[in-house]
Every structure is written in C-alpha cells, then in structure tokens.
Design an enzyme around this catalytic site. Structure first.
Site, PDB file in Angstrom:
ATOM      1  N   LYS A   1       0.854  -1.197   0.000  1.00 13.39           N
ATOM      2  CA  LYS A   1       0.000   0.000   0.000  1.00 13.39           C
ATOM      3  C   LYS A   1       0.885   1.241   0.000  1.00 13.39           C
ATOM      4  CE  LYS A   1      -0.658  -0.168   5.005  1.00 13.39           C
ATOM      5  NZ  LYS A   1      -1.108   0.837   5.934  1.00 13.39           N
TER       6      LYS A   1
ATOM      7  N   ARG B   1      -9.724   0.799  15.351  1.00 12.18           N
ATOM      8  CA  ARG B   1      -9.657   1.467  14.052  1.00 12.18           C
ATOM      9  C   ARG B   1     -10.676   0.753  13.169  1.00 12.18           C
ATOM     10  NH1 ARG B   1      -3.893   2.094  10.931  1.00 12.18           N
ATOM     11  NH2 ARG B   1      -4.353  -0.079  10.452  1.00 12.18           N
TER      12      ARG B   1
ATOM     13  N   TYR C   1      16.155  30.452   6.031  1.00 11.10           N
ATOM     14  CA  TYR C   1      14.970  31.197   6.471  1.00 11.10           C
ATOM     15  C   TYR C   1      14.882  31.243   7.992  1.00 11.10           C
ATOM     16  CZ  TYR C   1      13.017  31.047   1.735  1.00 11.10           C
ATOM     17  OH  TYR C   1      12.797  31.218   0.396  1.00 11.10           O
TER      18      TYR C   1
ATOM     19  N   MET D   1      12.388  24.720   0.480  1.00 14.68           N
ATOM     20  CA  MET D   1      11.630  23.897  -0.472  1.00 14.68           C
ATOM     21  C   MET D   1      12.538  23.025  -1.335  1.00 14.68           C
ATOM     22  SD  MET D   1       8.907  25.113  -3.362  1.00 14.68           S
ATOM     23  CE  MET D   1       7.742  25.830  -2.246  1.00 14.68           C
TER      24      MET D   1
HETATM   25  C1  LIG Z   1      -3.852  -3.952   8.347  1.00 12.15           C
HETATM   26  C2  LIG Z   1      -2.376  -3.776   8.221  1.00 12.15           C
HETATM   27  N1  LIG Z   1      -1.587  -4.858   8.178  1.00 12.15           N
HETATM   28  C3  LIG Z   1      -0.248  -4.756   8.079  1.00 12.15           C
HETATM   29  C4  LIG Z   1       0.372  -3.524   8.007  1.00 12.15           C
HETATM   30  C5  LIG Z   1       1.883  -3.447   7.916  1.00 12.15           C
HETATM   31  O1  LIG Z   1       2.420  -2.854   9.070  1.00 12.15           O
HETATM   32  P1  LIG Z   1       3.977  -2.637   9.238  1.00 12.15           P
HETATM   33  O2  LIG Z   1       4.413  -1.736   8.143  1.00 12.15           O
HETATM   34  O3  LIG Z   1       4.119  -1.997  10.573  1.00 12.15           O
HETATM   35  O4  LIG Z   1       4.604  -3.974   9.146  1.00 12.15           O
HETATM   36  C6  LIG Z   1      -0.403  -2.376   8.051  1.00 12.15           C
HETATM   37  C7  LIG Z   1       0.242  -1.058   8.006  1.00 12.15           C
HETATM   38  O5  LIG Z   1      -0.157  -0.082   8.516  1.00 12.15           O
HETATM   39  C8  LIG Z   1      -1.818  -2.496   8.154  1.00 12.15           C
HETATM   40  O6  LIG Z   1      -2.620  -1.414   8.196  1.00 12.15           O
END
Ligand SMILES: Cc1ncc(COP(=O)(O)O)c(C=O)c1O
Length: 362
Positions: A35, A130, A253, A301
């Site tokens: 992801k 969550r 800056y 920047m």
């Molecule tokens: C549902 C879920 N599984 C696994 C992971 C992987 O976590 P990590 O990068 O801490 O191993 C994440 C990351 O946020 C997650 O949201």
C-alpha cells in the site's frame, strides 16, 4: 542537466528483507504490503523483488489493478476492503480477496450479483479501535457472511496497535483467541513488529510492511541492522554551492542557525518539496562523501545546508546521502533522520516526492 537528486531502490535489499521476515514466521505465508505505492518505493519498481511473497496486500482497487497488470496471478488482498457496492464487480473480475470490517460491507456483499463466490478476511477489532467488528459482534458477522452465497472462504484477521512497544500483543491476542475459538478459517495477525518481536502461534498469513523496506518498526529501541534488515531506499543528492561563514552569520529562512565560529557550509539540492522533512532541526545527521556531518538551518523547499567545516575535501558536486547508502559503503538509517524529525521511517519513505527521479538497482 537534471537536478542532481536521485532516489535508488535496492532490489537485493527487498529480497533479503522479505526472506528475513519469512524466517521470522517460517510456517506462515507472507503478504508483501505494498500500500501507499509500496511505502513510497513504487509498486512497479518493487514487484520483481517482492514476487517471492505469497501475496500482495494493497489499499485500494487502483493498487490492486496495478499488481494484476504486472502479471501477478496469486492472492491480492484489499486491506480496507471495498468502499462501495460496484467495487465488488472489480473484486470478481480481478479475483481479489477483501477485508470485511463493518456491517455495511456485508450488506454490499449480500446485494452483489455474484459471479463466483469471493474470499474475505473478516476483521476483528481486538483493541486498536480502528477497523473491525467489536468482539461481541464478531461471531454474528461471521455467521452472516457464512450464510451468503457470495462468499466462499472466510479468513480471520486482526491488527496490533502495540506490537512495537511496551504493551505488546498479549491482550489483543487473548481477545482474538477467545473470539475466534473453534471458528474455521486461516488466520492473519502479524505486522512487522509482531513478526520480529513476538511469537504469534497459529498465524497462517503475516503482513509485514516496514521491515520489507528495511526500516525498524521499533526504532530507537532497535535499529534495522539489529533485526538483520537492509535499507531498500537511498536518497542522495549533491552540493551545489558552498558558503564561508563568520561567527554570527546565520543560515536559511528565519536565521534559526547562527554560527558560533567560522564554518564552511554546503548547500544541497534537496528540500521539503523532495520529501525531506522541513521539521528536521539543525544537527540532523547527513553523509557527505560518506562521512557523517549535520544539517544547519531550516530546510527550504528545494535546498538544505550541511556543515562541511570538518570535511575540507568536500565542496561543489560532492555526494550527499540524505538516507541510505553512500558510495563508500557508509550507511545512514532513514530511522535516524525520521527520529530527528520526530517521526518514523514510514512517513519519510511514503513522502518521497514525485519529482524525485528514481533508479532501481540490484
Ligand atoms: C492492516 C495492516 N496490516 C499490516 C500492516 C503493515 O504494518 P507494518 O508496516 O508496521 O509492518 C499495516 C500497516 O499499517 C496495516 O494497516
């Protein structure tokens, strides 16, 4: 001439880290978590190295389609499941497995004109609050899914909030064990920290993200090297100007850094628009020609400044490593830079800006 900044993705490190997390849970299959565009490394750039995983876990349909377009025929899991009914069409078409974490997603499945029944990962909220069904509602959700012709296999899943810290996983493990007792189906629990730091019995699928990219999930308690992980990203640039400072001269800056003695500084072609955190204070570690020095003044920047006073050999065109590997073999962990910024390696790698050219190296 392009600007001299470059990010490099290290494929051998990705392969090594994947093998390392697999060794941490030898009986489990491994989701490579890709992801956030493979935590900023790029799904397409990391695919060859990560295809030794058993599946790819993604955020949304766009990422899932990209993984399929690369030719991956194995499992793909949507970590947040579907967002609307028509997403289920694509799940059918692309043969995606998806997380089910709320009643609305079960309603959508019930309304889906199914082609083939789908595989789902039913998520338990074991304490993170969550995503996921509350413990007292989980089994009813399972029974509802189990009665749907649109669903074939149901796997059981939860996510740990404190696998990297003092609280650990025991209370969430206890909730998961009691709620899922006697329910059939594969289990998926561990992220990187749980895989590296805890023994998680009965885990069929682990879900490591950060460790695959070579960053420690529990820095500063442990460094990536303590876990046998190798950085998968280097961010490097060059010095494009130097300045000689007299005592009392300021840098950048806001004049937040004032020289107490004569200093020579280098101006680096890297700024917050490249993904380097603006909040990094003076003193953040950086490598120049592979030698450790510090940043001075505010990050702007497109540029930041580094102290060259003790590095007389360095100057215009010298190599600067913001994180990762220097040409001389020296290493600056992304976690150290992140720590200086008051954040985690996760955020820095995910924030690598689009404008930074990226090379893939074995
Ligand atoms: C549902 C879920 N599984 C696994 C992971 C992987 O976590 P990590 O990068 O801490 O191993 C994440 C990351 O946020 C997650 O949201």
């Amino acid at each position: 001439m392009p600007r001299p900044i470059l990010a490099t993705i290290h494929s051998a490190a990705l392969r090594h880290n994947l093998a390392r997390v697999r060794a941490g849970a030898p009986d489990a299959r491994v989701w490579a978590i890709v992801k956030a565009n493979a935590y900023g490394h790029g799904i397409e750039r990391t695919y060859e190295a990560l295809r030794a995983a058993d599946g790819f876990a993604v955020l949304d349909l766009d990422e899932a389609e990209r993984v399929r377009r690369l030719g991956w025929r194995g499992p793909v899991l949507l970590l947040e499941g579907v967002f609307e009914l028509r997403d289920l069409e694509l799940c059918s078409r692309l043969n995606l497995w998806h997380t089910v974490h709320c009643d609305e997603q079960i309603d959508m499945l019930a309304a889906h004109k199914s082609h083939a029944p789908q595989r789902v990962f039913l998520k338990l909220n074991s304490g993170m609050n969550r995503l996921g069904f509350a413990p007292e509602r989980y089994r009813a959700a399972w029974a509802r899914l189990n009665a749907l012709p649109q669903v074939d296999e149901i796997s059981l899943m939860t996510h740990f909030s404190d696998a990297d810290g003092e609280r650990g996983i025991s209370s969430q493990m206890a909730v998961f064990a009691s709620v899922t007792k006697d329910l059939p189906g594969e289990r998926s629990l561990s992220n990187s920290a749980a895989t590296l730091r805890h023994s998680v019995p009965g885990s069929d699928w682990i879900r490591p993200g950060i460790a695959v990219y070579g960053s420690a999930p529990d820095f500063p308690q442990h460094r990536a090297s303590d876990w046998g992980l190798q950085p998968a990203m280097t961010l490097a640039s060059k010095i494009i100007a130097t300045q000689d400072l007299m005592p009392g001269d300021s840098v950048g800056y806001g004049s937040t850094f004032v020289a107490e003695r004569a200093l020579r500084i280098g101006v680096v072609a890297c700024g917050y628009a490249d993904g380097y955190p603006r909040v990094c204070p003076s003193g953040t570690p950086v490598l120049v020609n592979g030698i450790r020095t510090r940043t001075v003044g505010r990050v702007s920047m497109d540029m930041l400044a580094v102290d060259l006073t003790e590095l007389p050999e360095s100057g215009f065109d010298s190599e600067v490593t913001l994180w990762g590997h220097a040409a001389n073999g020296a290493l600056l962990g992304i976690d150290e830079v992140a720590h200086s910024a008051g954040t985690l390696g996760y955020e820095l790698m995910c924030a690598l800006a689009q404008r930074v050219p990226v090379a893939v190296q074995d």
